[in-house]
Motif scaffolding. Structure first.
Motif, mmCIF file in Angstrom:
data_model
loop_
_atom_site.group_PDB
_atom_site.id
_atom_site.type_symbol
_atom_site.label_atom_id
_atom_site.label_comp_id
_atom_site.label_asym_id
_atom_site.label_seq_id
_atom_site.Cartn_x
_atom_site.Cartn_y
_atom_site.Cartn_z
ATOM 1 N N UNK A 1 -6.351 0.032 2.283
ATOM 2 C CA UNK A 1 -5.007 -0.369 1.857
ATOM 3 C C UNK A 1 -5.076 -1.275 0.636
ATOM 4 N N UNK A 2 -6.070 -2.184 0.662
ATOM 5 C CA UNK A 2 -6.209 -3.105 -0.466
ATOM 6 C C UNK A 2 -6.506 -2.329 -1.748
ATOM 7 N N UNK A 3 -7.341 -1.299 -1.596
ATOM 8 C CA UNK A 3 -7.659 -0.471 -2.757
ATOM 9 C C UNK A 3 -6.385 0.191 -3.305
ATOM 10 N N UNK A 4 -5.583 0.734 -2.374
ATOM 11 C CA UNK A 4 -4.342 1.395 -2.791
ATOM 12 C C UNK A 4 -3.413 0.413 -3.497
ATOM 13 N N UNK A 5 -3.363 -0.809 -2.944
ATOM 14 C CA UNK A 5 -2.479 -1.820 -3.537
ATOM 15 C C UNK A 5 -2.856 -2.050 -4.997
ATOM 16 N N UNK A 6 -4.162 -2.063 -5.262
ATOM 17 C CA UNK A 6 -4.613 -2.279 -6.630
ATOM 18 C C UNK A 6 -4.368 -1.030 -7.492
ATOM 19 N N UNK A 7 -4.436 0.132 -6.853
ATOM 20 C CA UNK A 7 -4.375 1.389 -7.594
ATOM 21 C C UNK A 7 -2.996 1.662 -8.214
ATOM 22 N N UNK B 1 10.411 -1.686 -3.863
ATOM 23 C CA UNK B 1 11.587 -2.116 -3.113
ATOM 24 C C UNK B 1 11.699 -1.347 -1.797
ATOM 25 N N UNK B 2 11.575 -0.029 -1.886
ATOM 26 C CA UNK B 2 11.808 0.805 -0.702
ATOM 27 C C UNK B 2 10.665 0.648 0.300
ATOM 28 N N UNK B 3 9.424 0.649 -0.194
ATOM 29 C CA UNK B 3 8.295 0.525 0.726
ATOM 30 C C UNK B 3 8.320 -0.829 1.434
ATOM 31 N N UNK B 4 8.665 -1.880 0.700
ATOM 32 C CA UNK B 4 8.699 -3.211 1.318
ATOM 33 C C UNK B 4 9.806 -3.306 2.364
ATOM 34 N N UNK B 5 10.981 -2.747 2.040
ATOM 35 C CA UNK B 5 12.073 -2.797 3.008
ATOM 36 C C UNK B 5 11.709 -2.017 4.265
ATOM 37 N N UNK B 6 11.037 -0.877 4.075
ATOM 38 C CA UNK B 6 10.626 -0.086 5.237
ATOM 39 C C UNK B 6 9.626 -0.880 6.078
ATOM 40 N N UNK C 1 0.840 -1.199 0.000
ATOM 41 C CA UNK C 1 0.000 0.000 0.000
ATOM 42 C C UNK C 1 0.877 1.252 0.000
ATOM 43 N N UNK C 2 1.935 1.217 0.818
ATOM 44 C CA UNK C 2 2.866 2.348 0.858
ATOM 45 C C UNK C 2 3.527 2.560 -0.498
ATOM 46 N N UNK C 3 3.857 1.435 -1.155
ATOM 47 C CA UNK C 3 4.524 1.515 -2.453
ATOM 48 C C UNK C 3 3.647 2.234 -3.468
ATOM 49 N N UNK C 4 2.329 1.972 -3.403
ATOM 50 C CA UNK C 4 1.431 2.602 -4.363
ATOM 51 C C UNK C 4 1.435 4.117 -4.222
ATOM 52 N N UNK C 5 1.329 4.610 -2.977
ATOM 53 C CA UNK C 5 1.287 6.068 -2.842
ATOM 54 C C UNK C 5 2.619 6.681 -3.223
ATOM 55 N N UNK C 6 3.707 5.987 -2.874
ATOM 56 C CA UNK C 6 5.029 6.470 -3.247
ATOM 57 C C UNK C 6 5.149 6.550 -4.772
ATOM 58 N N UNK C 7 4.630 5.537 -5.440
ATOM 59 C CA UNK C 7 4.743 5.492 -6.897
ATOM 60 C C UNK C 7 3.982 6.648 -7.554
ATOM 61 N N UNK D 1 -0.983 15.447 -6.903
ATOM 62 C CA UNK D 1 -2.180 15.837 -6.158
ATOM 63 C C UNK D 1 -3.026 14.626 -5.824
ATOM 64 N N UNK D 2 -3.142 13.709 -6.795
ATOM 65 C CA UNK D 2 -3.909 12.486 -6.557
ATOM 66 C C UNK D 2 -3.267 11.658 -5.454
ATOM 67 N N UNK D 3 -1.924 11.531 -5.525
ATOM 68 C CA UNK D 3 -1.210 10.801 -4.479
ATOM 69 C C UNK D 3 -1.513 11.383 -3.113
ATOM 70 N N UNK D 4 -1.516 12.711 -3.020
ATOM 71 C CA UNK D 4 -1.804 13.368 -1.745
ATOM 72 C C UNK D 4 -3.240 13.144 -1.322
ATOM 73 N N UNK D 5 -4.163 13.370 -2.246
ATOM 74 C CA UNK D 5 -5.580 13.253 -1.907
ATOM 75 C C UNK D 5 -5.921 11.845 -1.433
ATOM 76 N N UNK D 6 -5.288 10.854 -2.063
ATOM 77 C CA UNK D 6 -5.581 9.465 -1.686
ATOM 78 C C UNK D 6 -5.066 9.122 -0.294
ATOM 79 N N UNK D 7 -4.159 9.937 0.231
ATOM 80 C CA UNK D 7 -3.634 9.675 1.577
ATOM 81 C C UNK D 7 -4.611 10.131 2.656
#
Lengths: 607, 233
Positions: free
Chosen positions: A147-153, A252-257, A15-21, A207-213
């Motif tokens: 989170x599941x939604x973000x993972x798919x997004x 990679x980074x989100x998973x390691x974190x 989920x973190x990886x999606x927003x980072x991306x 903006x979308x990344x921010x709004x989705x958070x």
């Protein structure tokens, strides 16, 4: 840790990886086409989050209200990005990188104060997503539906962007411009329109990344720099301009974190980014899926201010010695600040000018010096002289550590890396309570009794700064200094005549870092206390503004720049509430109207 | 005496073999020209010999030492000097400062005199005409005391008279100092006027090597290269 627990942490990581991306994708797209590194990208993210909070509140917490708010916020940020592109960046596409970076940073400052004015200093908490408030039990642990939604997004957005780039005319133009700018313009592509569209798309993605958070974290004023530092790391690790690379790096980074948190070593999350970056860049200097950068744009060629130290310098020094006779109290405190910042700016000018290495994280070295001196005094009880001597050593060690990753890079890669490095050092200062006092900082960093009075401390500072400045000037004009400048002028030629390009860049960083650290040490004792602010990104930018104000060409520039900047900031902070925005406007004015600096204006250098 | 030898040099970019199994040798005191149509692989070959490009396969030897894995700076120290297609000098410095960076105390006036820049030590490099920048670059390449000189298009961008004088100068260096010179060149007159040996590259492969007269007579060379026109390509 059981396999089930591991799996659930990995899900959180996804989920973190999606927003980072989402954030990194926009940054990467914009860079690919316009070759501009957009520091304001984190600000766009922050703006998206704030706007979404307000809009969803206004529309009502229904699914329509929520998603309508999120999409509208994203679109609004896209429009804002377009305005920024048209008003500011469009004039700077041919300008040196440093000016572009500073201009986008001016936008950061202005957006930050605008957000402060609109939403106030308190964090703004958003609602949870209607219809997705629950959690699903996976591997025996509750995973939020959102989170599941973000993972798919994340993959969905990657897929959509890929389709856009592969199947549309716009996409083909974007790819053509990313691969070969000159060729694209030769083919009759309307560059101005393409650049604006890409910037709009990139901003809207941020903006979308921010709004989705919105359901995941509150909107706060510190998000801009935190996010842009993360996004820089992702984009550099993935390879500038490569969307799949950005996705891979985010993953990679989100998973390691997530793993670090899962293993109970959450402190490690701060340095893990840097470690990943160091390892990836050591093996693949252009990132996981990136391609070699085209030859770096020629830096602003400048004179080296050769010739003997002009008499004016000695007259100024003499006058400076007499200053405590006429000044006292607050003005003398300001004078000490000016001296310290002049040394800081001089170390940065040397790096950015003659050495040709653009740093956006120079405060890291200033802060390393300040904290080393502070910790040695407060925690170890060292005498002042020893603590002060430790400052440049500690900063020098930091510079060497940084250079291990940095010397193979140049231009924007280096600028981004330096910002990430500074953000990591800042996080360490902020979170390592036992050593640094965390957000409270260190108190009681007092100078020894003989220089505890302001006039005495002023004279000490003057002596140290003058000596350091003269030493730097000698170094710059000596054999090693020339060799370093040769590497800047032409790395190819430098290598071909047998110069050690990496070693010389390392030496340049070491000298610059150590002197910034010395300035930091002086700063610690002048204030008596330290906080993470000491090494925050804005201080790095202050340094660049001073350098720009004074002009890169002259070694006197930093002195002039530091004096003017301190005076301006002091005046502004006393008279105006939103002084940050004012500094932003001053930066823009400098970039547009006096790009060569005031020293260039007054003609204190040859040519 | 063979100073430079390369065997089986190969480099591919995304499936296209830019250079494919090239063997070559240059003796001390010899001027060897490498010619071929655009895209034949000349610059890639030079990059692999100079150390700017890492070969996929093959070996490079300088005076018997295998330098295939050496960085450019190490090659420079072993006696390899080079000039680039787009002249590379230190533009923010004067001519003298340029050379001071490259030499370790060698006689500066002598060097300047040799390349025809006598008296120009104090002129800023940025103010030089392009032909003089080329001369300065040659001086920089000579400043490290090389035994082998690689020159990628040494006369590109120069007027005909300047071309001749520069090549005469280089020929003198080869003859008097025993310098080995390997150069690429588009100007056929320059090639046949100055080279002792000529290597012909086409689509990454070496298709002919020999004395100018033999090359002029070679049917394959005429077909792929000289046959294109009057030789001015």
């Amino acid at each position: 840790m059981t396999a089930a627990a591991l799996a659930s942490y990995l899900l959180t990581g996804l989920a973190g990886a999606s927003s980072l991306f989402l954030v990194a994708a926009g940054l990467s797209l914009i860079f690919g086409v316009t070759r501009i590194v957009n520091f304001a990208h984190g600000s766009f993210f922050m703006l998206g989050l704030y706007l979404a909070a307000t809009l969803v509140e206004a529309f009502g917490r229904t699914p329509l209200g929520f998603w309508g708010g999120v999409l509208l916020a994203s679109a609004a940020v896209g429009v804002f990005g377009t305005i920024v592109e048209i008003l500011i960046l469009r004039r700077l596409y041919g300008a040196p990188e440093l000016l572009q970076l500073l201009a986008t940073f001016a936008v950061v400052l202005i957006v930050k104060d605008a957000a402060l004015w609109l939403w106030g200093p308190e964090d703004v908490l958003g609602p949870r997503a209607p219809g997705l408030r629950g959690a699903v039990v996976i591997f025996g642990r509750a995973v939020p539906e959102y989170d599941l939604l973000l993972i798919a997004l994340g993959p969905a957005v990657l897929g959509a962007l890929w389709l856009l780039l592969a199947r549309t005319r716009f996409g083909r133009l974007v790819r053509a411009a990313t691969e070969d700018r000159e060729m694209a313009s030769a083919l009759g592509v309307d560059q101005a329109r393409l650049f604006t569209l890409v910037f709009a798309l990139g901003s809207a993605l941020a903006g979308l990344g921010g709004a989705l958070q919105l359901p995941r974290e509150p909107a706060s004023l510190g998000l801009d720099l935190a996010i842009v530092a993360d996004a820089f790391v992702v984009v550099v690790v993935g390879g500038l301009g490569s969307l799949p690379g950005a996705f891979l790096a985010a993953l990679l980074i989100a998973e390691l974190k997530a793993l670090c948190i899962g293993l109970g070593v959450s402190k490690l999350t701060l340095v893990i980014e840097f470690l990943v970056m160091a390892i990836v860049l050591a093996i693949r200097p252009h990132g996981l899926l990136g391609r070699p950068e085209a030859a770096p744009r020629a830096s602003a060629v400048d004179a080296d201010g050769a010739g003997s130290t002009p008499p004016l310098a000695w007259i100024l020094l003499g006058a400076a010695c007499l200053l405590p006779l006429v000044l006292g109290g607050y003005p003398l405190v300001l004078a000490i600040d000016v001296l310290i910042l002049a040394l800081f700016a001089a170390s940065l000018r040397w790096l950015v000018g003659p050495a040709g290495l653009v740093s956006f994280g120079h405060a890291a070295f200033f802060g390393l010096g300040a904290y080393a001196a502070g910790i040695a005094t407060v925690k170890l009880g060292w005498p002042m002289a020893a603590s002060l001597a430790l400052a440049p050593v500690a900063a020098g060690i930091g510079a060497i550590a940084f250079s291990l990753v940095a010397v193979r890079l140049s231009g924007v890669y280096l600028a981004m890396l330096s910002l990430a490095f500074a953000q990591i050092v800042w996080s360490l200062a902020f979170q390592w309570d036992a050593l640094t006092g965390g957000s409270n900082g260190l108190v009681g960093v007092w100078p020894s009794a003989d220089v505890s009075g302001k006039p005495a401390y002023y004279l000490l500072t003057l002596a140290v700064v003058a000596l350091a400045w003269l030493a730097l000037r000698r170094f710059e004009r000596g054999r090693l200094g020339h060799a370093i400048r040769a590497v800047r002028d032409s790395p190819l030629r430098a290598e071909a005549v047998g110069l050690d390009v990496s070693g010389l860049r390392r030496a340049a960083l070491l000298v610059s870092g150590a002197l910034a650290g010395l300035a930091g040490g002086l700063f610690a004792f002048s204030k008596g206390s330290l906080s993470p602010e000491t090494l925050s990104i804005p201080r790095s930018v202050d340094g660049l503004v001073m350098v720009l104000l004074g002009g890169l060409a002259s070694p006197f520039g930093p002195i002039l720049g530091a004096g003017l900047f301190t005076w301006l900031q002091d005046e502004a902070a006393r008279r105006v509430d939103f002084w940050r925005a004012l500094v932003g406007l001053v930066i823009l004015a400098l970039v547009f109207f006096v790009p060569r600096g005031l020293a260039g204006f007054f003609g204190t250098h040859r040519r | 005496m063979t100073l430079l030898s390369a065997a089986g040099l190969t480099k591919a970019y995304g499936g296209v073999r830019a250079v494919d199994g090239v063997d070559l040798a240059v003796d001390a005191g010899q001027m060897v020209a490498m010619i071929g149509p655009n895209g034949a692989g000349k610059s890639t070959c030079f990059g692999m010999i100079g150390g700017q490009i890492r070969p996929d396969a093959g070996r490079v030897q300088l005076d018997g030492v295998d330098i295939t894995a050496y960085l450019p700076k190490a090659r420079a120290r072993l006696g390899l000097g080079r000039t680039f297609q787009v002249a590379q000098v230190f533009t923010s410095m004067s001519v003298g400062e340029n050379l001071a960076v490259a030499t370790r105390g060698a006689a500066l006036p002598l060097l300047l005199d040799r390349v025809g820049l006598a008296g120009a030590a104090d002129r800023p490099a940025a103010a030089l005409a392009y032909a003089d920048i080329k001369r300065l670059e040659l001086a920089l390449a000579l400043a490290t005391g090389p035994r082998l000189l690689l020159m990628d298009e040494p006369t590109a961008g120069m007027a005909p008279a300047e071309r001749r004088s520069l090549m005469t100068l280089i020929a003198g260096l080869a003859r008097d100092d025993g310098l080995a010179v390997l150069f690429t060149e588009h100007d056929i007159d320059v090639v046949f006027g100055h080279a002792n040996r000529i290597l012909v590259l086409d689509r990454g492969k070496l298709i002919a090597a020999g004395a100018p007269a033999a090359i002029r007579a070679d049917a394959r060379v005429r077909a792929v290269y000289l046959g294109h026109g009057d030789g001015s390509c």
